[in-house]
Design an enzyme around this catalytic site. Structure first.
Site, mmCIF file in Angstrom:
data_model
loop_
_atom_site.group_PDB
_atom_site.id
_atom_site.type_symbol
_atom_site.label_atom_id
_atom_site.label_comp_id
_atom_site.label_asym_id
_atom_site.label_seq_id
_atom_site.Cartn_x
_atom_site.Cartn_y
_atom_site.Cartn_z
ATOM 1 N N ASP A 110 5.241 13.240 12.555
ATOM 2 C CA ASP A 110 5.440 12.940 11.143
ATOM 3 C C ASP A 110 4.112 13.043 10.373
ATOM 4 O O ASP A 110 3.691 12.086 9.726
ATOM 5 C CB ASP A 110 6.029 11.531 10.991
ATOM 6 C CG ASP A 110 6.723 11.342 9.646
ATOM 7 O OD1 ASP A 110 6.942 12.351 8.941
ATOM 8 O OD2 ASP A 110 7.043 10.193 9.298
ATOM 9 N N VAL B 278 4.014 -1.321 3.953
ATOM 10 C CA VAL B 278 2.740 -1.802 4.485
ATOM 11 C C VAL B 278 1.990 -2.573 3.410
ATOM 12 O O VAL B 278 1.863 -2.097 2.275
ATOM 13 C CB VAL B 278 1.879 -0.626 4.995
ATOM 14 C CG1 VAL B 278 0.545 -1.140 5.535
ATOM 15 C CG2 VAL B 278 2.613 0.145 6.080
ATOM 16 N N LYS C 253 2.575 -3.969 8.637
ATOM 17 C CA LYS C 253 3.767 -3.127 8.465
ATOM 18 C C LYS C 253 5.001 -3.982 8.732
ATOM 19 O O LYS C 253 5.137 -4.569 9.812
ATOM 20 C CB LYS C 253 3.721 -1.937 9.427
ATOM 21 C CG LYS C 253 4.877 -0.961 9.247
ATOM 22 C CD LYS C 253 4.690 0.290 10.099
ATOM 23 C CE LYS C 253 5.820 1.289 9.887
ATOM 24 N NZ LYS C 253 5.610 2.546 10.631
ATOM 25 N N LEU D 289 0.844 -1.205 0.000
ATOM 26 C CA LEU D 289 0.000 0.000 0.000
ATOM 27 C C LEU D 289 0.871 1.243 0.000
ATOM 28 O O LEU D 289 0.502 2.288 -0.545
ATOM 29 C CB LEU D 289 -0.902 0.008 1.240
ATOM 30 C CG LEU D 289 -1.932 -1.116 1.349
ATOM 31 C CD1 LEU D 289 -2.527 -1.145 2.751
ATOM 32 C CD2 LEU D 289 -3.020 -0.923 0.310
ATOM 33 N N GLY D 290 2.005 1.139 0.650
ATOM 34 C CA GLY D 290 2.948 2.251 0.721
ATOM 35 C C GLY D 290 4.294 1.751 1.203
ATOM 36 O O GLY D 290 4.366 0.790 1.972
ATOM 37 N N ALA D 291 5.351 2.380 0.712
ATOM 38 C CA ALA D 291 6.706 2.022 1.135
ATOM 39 C C ALA D 291 7.382 3.269 1.672
ATOM 40 O O ALA D 291 7.313 4.337 1.064
ATOM 41 C CB ALA D 291 7.508 1.445 -0.032
ATOM 42 N N ALA D 292 8.011 3.123 2.829
ATOM 43 C CA ALA D 292 8.718 4.245 3.453
ATOM 44 C C ALA D 292 10.193 3.885 3.601
ATOM 45 O O ALA D 292 10.638 2.823 3.164
ATOM 46 C CB ALA D 292 8.090 4.565 4.808
ATOM 47 N N LEU E 1 11.914 3.071 6.206
ATOM 48 C CA LEU E 1 12.244 2.013 7.156
ATOM 49 C C LEU E 1 11.384 0.761 6.987
ATOM 50 O O LEU E 1 11.758 -0.308 7.477
ATOM 51 C CB LEU E 1 12.093 2.529 8.599
ATOM 52 C CG LEU E 1 12.852 3.804 8.953
ATOM 53 C CD1 LEU E 1 12.618 4.171 10.411
ATOM 54 C CD2 LEU E 1 14.343 3.642 8.677
#
Length: 520
Positions: A305, A159, A173, A151-154, A156
């Site tokens: 954040d 998800v 996550k 769904l999303g990559a950050a 660290l």
């Protein structure tokens, strides 16, 4: 001179690399000579560019300003490429810098902002490895379905959406497998390189960045800590029925894997999404301000954040109310009581344009003689607007441009301030800039209601503190009465503003004018 400085930087950085590899606490196989060499080379090239490109141009001239902007842009692009290549901690630090819109030159913030959308993705095999190591089972044993595309990559973690065996839809996550091993070594490398650059440019004061990363990264890498933060803030702000925080499923969570209730919505800066779904943009902006005023001034426990990917909005089909969904609870700032009170008093002074108290509380927070600059950094307003009253007029395009250009002109003084203020202030400044970015995207920046909400929270926080310190029943009653009167005045003023902007108010004003006309 420039060549000698470059040789000095390269030799020092090379020696630092040898030290890092010889250090018994570091595993050279994890670090990699390419990873270290890339950081050293980028630092050396940026340093050389600043030393040589501006040395023969008169300081302060139009040509100097133009060339400086070009050097800023080239350096920011090199830094972005380094972050994308080294990933992990480098991207995290780059994202932090990209969020400091009104504190760093625009060339840097604009270039580094893309790191929020260019975070690395772990492979399916890496994800399976982390889940197997931490939960002791394969993905197919835990989930009926597990979406391969995150769904999303950050920087660290990433998800994934999944469905448990009992039918619950969850967000999983999962930490990137190499981040934890590399983070402490990355920070040490950054520290060494920043020390080298400081030897060449004495005004270069960015050690605060490394200090913050040292303190916060271990906390962000502990997903159990993130889960506890999520539960704490949900309980703390339970009176706000518009706030939704995903529930944590502890039985399937570890320090590297966090299972949460699945929630979805549009990003908080997506005005078009809100208009399509019948969500009141001003209400969302107002409620977001309420949340953060409550966290900062009243509770001293602040989600630091709030970039758009971490704050979603969704209209509830049943009630028709718009909800704010707060995600990613790894980074929180806990404010000490003394800091929180000084910060409350400072914002009250800024809202009232009380310059004596602005100076007093800015100095108490470490600004010293740079208190005018500090006030401008906090409010993202010009000194003229601060003196006039930040609630008196909205931010104009020319004023916004002035603030952004001043970030480049006063960079040495800004970095000096960032080194002098309490560490608690650094994440608040980042949070302020992220929230202002959301307001700018929604075109709701600097509305009167946001300052009224801040004033309410400051009054409540200061009154609670004074009551707790008082041992006299009479004094406590006096404090409570003063608090009630102050809040009543704010409510009355808010009603006046609403009446002034409403159709009813227009009718009343028109009626009064006609009565005045007939009288004469």
């Amino acid at each position: 001179m420039a060549l000698r400085a470059l040789k000095f930087a390269s030799l020092t950085a090379a020696a630092s690399g040898i030290y890092l590899y010889g250090n018994k606490f570091l595993d050279p196989n994890d670090f990699g000579v390419v990873r270290v060499g890339r950081a050293i080379a980028t630092t050396a090239v940026i340093t050389y560019d600043y030393l040589t490109s501006l040395r023969s141009v008169p300081y302060g001239s139009e040509e100097y300003e133009f060339l400086k902007s070009q050097v800023h842009l080239r350096s920011a692009e090199r830094l972005r490429e380094l972050c994308c290549s080294n990933r992990g901690t480098f991207i995290k630090v780059g994202q932090h810098l990209g969020a400091l819109d009104y504190l760093l030159p625009e060339e840097y913030t604009r270039t580094l902002k893309v790191l929020h959308s260019q975070a690395p993705q772990s492979t399916r095999q890496e994800i399976e490895q982390v889940i197997r190591e931490d939960l002791g089972k394969e993905i197919k044993e835990l989930f009926v379905s597990f979406e391969d595309t995150p769904l999303g990559a950050a920087s660290l973690a990433q998800v994934h959406k999944a469905v448990l065996q009992d039918g619950r839809t969850v967000a999983v996550k999962i930490q990137h497998p190499k981040v934890q091993a590399q983070s402490s070594k990355d920070i040490l490398l950054m520290e060494v390189l920043l020390l080298v650059v400081k030897q060449i440019f004495p005004d270069f004061e960015f050690m605060w960045l490394v200090e913050e990363a040292k303190k916060n990264l271990p906390l962000e890498l502990d997903f159990l800590n993130e889960g506890r933060n999520a539960e704490k803030v949900a309980h703390m702000l339970k009176n706000f029925d518009f706030l939704k925080v995903p529930r944590i499923y502890w039985e399937l969570s570890t320090s590297r894997v966090l299972l949460m209730e699945f929630m979805e919505g549009g990003q908080v800066n997506d005005r078009a999404y809100m208009e399509r779904n019948g969500i009141n943009v001003n209400e969302i902006s107002r409620n977001l301000g309420k949340l953060y005023s409550e966290m900062i001034f009243v509770n001293g426990f602040v989600h630091c954040d709030p970039h758009p990917g971490n704050v979603l909005v969704k209209k509830c089909p049943a009630s028709g109310k718009a909800h704010i969904i707060l995600l990613d609870h790894g980074l929180y700032q806990v404010l000490s009581e003394s800091f929180r009170m000084d910060y409350c008093h400072l914002w009250q002074a800024l809202i009232k344009a009380d310059m004596k108290r602005v100076q007093k509380y800015s100095r108490r927070l470490g600004a010293g003689d740079l208190y005018p600059l500090f006030a401008c950094m906090l409010t993202a307003r010009s000194w003229e607007s601060v003196n006039r009253g930040i609630d008196q007029s909205p931010v104009s395009a020319s004023e916004d441009m002035e603030i952004r250009s001043n970030a480049a002109a006063y960079l040495p003084q800004i970095t000096q301030l960032l080194n002098n203020v309490p560490r608690q202030m650094l994440l608040l400044l980042k949070t302020n800039d992220l929230l202002r970015g959301i307001e700018s995207a929604l075109h709701t920046r600097a509305s009167a209601s946001s300052f009224l909400n801040m004033s309410r929270c400051c009054i409540r926080a200061v009154s609670t503190y004074q009551r707790n310190k008082s041992h006299s029943l009479y004094r406590r009653a006096q404090i409570s009465l003063t608090e009630a009167l102050s809040l009543w005045q704010i409510n009355l003023y808010e009603f006046f503003l609403w009446l002034k902007g409403s159709q009813l108010g227009n009718w009343v004003i028109a009626l009064l004018r006609r009565m005045h006309h007939f009288t004469y």
